[in-house]
Design an enzyme around this catalytic site. Sequence first.
Site, short mmCIF file in Angstrom:
data_model
loop_
_atom_site.label_atom_id
_atom_site.label_comp_id
_atom_site.label_asym_id
_atom_site.label_seq_id
_atom_site.Cartn_x
_atom_site.Cartn_y
_atom_site.Cartn_z
N HIS A 35 0.93 -1.09 0.13
CA HIS A 35 0.05 -0.01 0.09
C HIS A 35 0.93 1.29 0.16
CE1 HIS A 35 -3.63 2.29 1.20
NE2 HIS A 35 -3.02 2.99 1.55
N GLU A 36 1.61 1.35 0.93
CA GLU A 36 2.72 2.42 0.91
C GLU A 36 3.82 2.40 -0.18
OE1 GLU A 36 2.03 4.75 3.02
OE2 GLU A 36 0.55 3.68 4.24
N HIS A 39 2.09 4.29 -3.01
CA HIS A 39 2.04 5.77 -2.86
C HIS A 39 3.37 6.23 -3.16
CE1 HIS A 39 -1.80 6.14 -1.36
NE2 HIS A 39 -1.49 5.60 0.09
N ASP A 110 -7.37 8.10 2.04
CA ASP A 110 -6.93 8.55 0.74
C ASP A 110 -8.14 8.72 -0.09
OD1 ASP A 110 -4.38 7.51 1.56
OD2 ASP A 110 -4.41 5.42 0.65
#
Length: 228
Positions: A35-36, A39, A110
């Site tokens: 997930h990170e 980003h 988000d």
Amino acid sequence: IERIDFESARDRIMMGARRESLILSAEERRTTAYHEGGHAVLAAVLPNGDPLHKVTILPRGMALGVTWSLPEERHTYSKEYFEDVICRAMGGRVAEKIVFGHLNSGAANDLEQATSIARRMVREWGMSDAVGPMAWSGHQQVFLGEDLMTQGREYSDDTAKVIDTEIARILHEQETRAHSLLMKHRTALDAVADMLLEKETIDGADVARIIQESMDHSATDRATLTAD
């Protein structure tokens, strides 16, 4: 007092306090890393956003992980800047879908950020061709005897439909763009996630190096195939 002390203080203020008592399962750590990583990769490759500073999978504040950019000094913001911010916000959700084939609730903040920006692009900043050069403030004053539900609206139902359609269009376009970029940089996404699982926190320079190395490796592979 050393530099690391100032770094730690800044991280605590900007990203929240470490939640050392929170223990993630191996599956949650891997999901958070991708997930990170989504980003972070988008923050590094998108041309108009703020530069990536740091990414971590250590829980801070209410988040299981944080991707942090350092805003450049700006006095005005372009349509392209906001599109990149929305695209980056979609990166965590899209990375999870690419890697695991499903979605979870971790992208709630988000999506809230992305939707808020898209709404203001359409309603306040005149950044939609379909709506045109019109603006309606999202913070209208409520007078005595009125409430938010009964207060007169500044635009018609037809205009409301156009606004809703434009907001949805922007969000879907940037989600598709995020998917295309992460598929293009899938090798880098895997490498960033692996490094996060190993080190838990990495700098923007590490992410940029991983992306460049993956691109160089891909170029070498293509050259080899062409030569064969």
